[in-house]
Design a protein around this motif. Structure first.
Motif, short mmCIF file in Angstrom:
data_model
loop_
_atom_site.label_atom_id
_atom_site.label_comp_id
_atom_site.label_asym_id
_atom_site.label_seq_id
_atom_site.Cartn_x
_atom_site.Cartn_y
_atom_site.Cartn_z
N ASN A 1 1.00 -1.05 -0.07
CA ASN A 1 0.03 0.13 -0.08
C ASN A 1 1.10 1.20 0.01
OD1 ASN A 1 -2.19 1.58 0.25
ND2 ASN A 1 -2.41 1.48 2.52
N PRO A 2 1.58 1.58 -1.28
CA PRO A 2 2.56 2.59 -1.34
C PRO A 2 2.02 3.77 -0.81
CG PRO A 2 2.27 1.80 -3.48
CD PRO A 2 1.30 0.87 -2.60
N ALA A 3 3.01 4.53 -0.21
CA ALA A 3 2.64 6.12 0.31
C ALA A 3 3.23 6.92 -0.51
CB ALA A 3 2.88 6.12 1.96
N ALA A 4 4.01 6.63 -1.36
CA ALA A 4 4.94 7.40 -2.33
C ALA A 4 5.23 6.64 -3.62
CB ALA A 4 6.24 7.70 -1.39
N PRO A 5 5.68 7.32 -4.67
CA PRO A 5 5.99 6.54 -5.83
C PRO A 5 6.99 5.47 -5.78
CG PRO A 5 5.90 8.98 -6.17
CD PRO A 5 5.73 8.87 -4.71
N VAL A 6 8.24 5.44 -4.79
CA VAL A 6 8.91 4.70 -4.11
C VAL A 6 8.77 4.46 -2.75
CG1 VAL A 6 11.04 3.84 -3.97
CG2 VAL A 6 10.84 5.11 -5.81
N HIS A 7 8.10 3.30 -2.45
CA HIS A 7 7.79 2.84 -0.72
C HIS A 7 8.24 1.24 -1.12
CE1 HIS A 7 5.13 2.96 2.66
NE2 HIS A 7 6.17 2.53 2.67
N VAL A 8 9.60 1.24 -0.49
CA VAL A 8 10.08 -0.22 -0.26
C VAL A 8 10.35 -0.47 1.24
CG1 VAL A 8 12.33 -1.54 -0.74
CG2 VAL A 8 11.01 0.06 -2.63
N LEU A 9 10.11 -1.66 1.57
CA LEU A 9 10.36 -2.14 3.19
C LEU A 9 11.79 -2.97 2.89
CD1 LEU A 9 6.82 -3.09 3.96
CD2 LEU A 9 7.84 -1.09 4.30
N VAL A 10 12.82 -2.69 4.10
CA VAL A 10 13.85 -3.44 4.10
C VAL A 10 13.63 -3.97 5.50
CG1 VAL A 10 16.53 -3.24 4.13
CG2 VAL A 10 15.19 -1.59 2.65
N ILE A 11 13.96 -5.54 5.51
CA ILE A 11 13.85 -6.11 6.50
C ILE A 11 14.95 -7.07 6.93
CG2 ILE A 11 11.21 -6.33 6.44
CD1 ILE A 11 11.39 -9.07 5.72
N PRO A 12 15.49 -7.37 8.07
CA PRO A 12 16.58 -8.17 8.32
C PRO A 12 15.89 -9.60 8.38
CG PRO A 12 15.72 -7.08 10.24
CD PRO A 12 15.13 -6.51 9.48
N ARG A 13 16.45 -10.58 7.71
CA ARG A 13 15.89 -11.91 7.79
C ARG A 13 15.83 -12.61 9.30
NH1 ARG A 13 15.59 -13.97 2.86
NH2 ARG A 13 16.91 -12.96 1.12
N LYS A 14 16.43 -11.87 10.36
CA LYS A 14 16.56 -12.16 11.53
C LYS A 14 15.36 -11.56 12.20
CE LYS A 14 18.48 -11.49 16.40
NZ LYS A 14 19.94 -10.75 16.84
N HIS A 15 14.64 -12.37 12.86
CA HIS A 15 13.25 -11.77 13.45
C HIS A 15 13.59 -10.91 14.82
CE1 HIS A 15 8.83 -11.49 14.52
NE2 HIS A 15 9.46 -11.46 15.63
N ILE A 16 13.22 -9.60 14.59
CA ILE A 16 13.37 -8.99 15.73
C ILE A 16 12.04 -7.95 15.76
CG2 ILE A 16 14.40 -6.81 16.98
CD1 ILE A 16 17.01 -7.44 15.09
#
Ligand code: 5GP
Ligand code: ZN
Length: 115
Positions: free
Chosen positions: A33-48
């Motif tokens: 549900n992008p809030a801007a023309p570019v909206h990317v989520l970066v996540i660690p594979r480690k669950h925190i």
């Protein structure tokens, strides 16, 4: 890794997403549900679950997450025009998914302060 975590499932490829960047430690994908023309989520594979749960053991991981986000910004063509990184924490921060994620927002002039 948490069995019932939406973003762990996305990082493992069990739930489809649009990949923007991937390495051994991080996964980046387009926000549904992008809030801007570019909206990317970066996540660690480690669950925190939340940024406030991070410990000193996570210090270098958090630094590398910013560098992975820089790579995303370059790939998305917004490194020069500008962008914003955001991490939500708990209720007042508007956190909806309890696995650390860095929002990379750009492609238009962003207002301040956030609503
Ligand atoms: P938060 O409010 O927790 O900082 O951000 C969660 C973000 O995850 C929201 O921007 C939301 O649109 C996004 N999101 C939630 N579920 C999904 C999903 O299943 N796929 C993708 N690609 N993004 C999601
Ligand atoms: Zn998780």
């Amino acid at each position: 890794m948490a069995e019932d975590c939406l973003f762990c499932k996305i990082a493992r490829g069990e739930i489809p997403s649009t990949e923007v960047y991937s390495d051994d430690e991080f996964y980046a994908f387009r926000d549904i549900n992008p809030a801007a023309p570019v909206h990317v989520l970066v996540i660690p594979r480690k669950h925190i679950a939340r940024i406030s749960d991070a410990s000193v053991d996570d210090a270098s991981l958090l630094g590398r997450m910013l560098l992975a986000a820089n790579e995303v910004a370059r790939k998305e063509g917004i490194a020069e025009s500008g962008f914003r990184y955001a991490i939500s924490c708990n209720k007042d921060g508007g956190q909806l998914v309890f696995h650390i994620h860095l929002h990379v927002l750009g492609g238009r002039e962003l207002g301040w302060p956030p609503g």
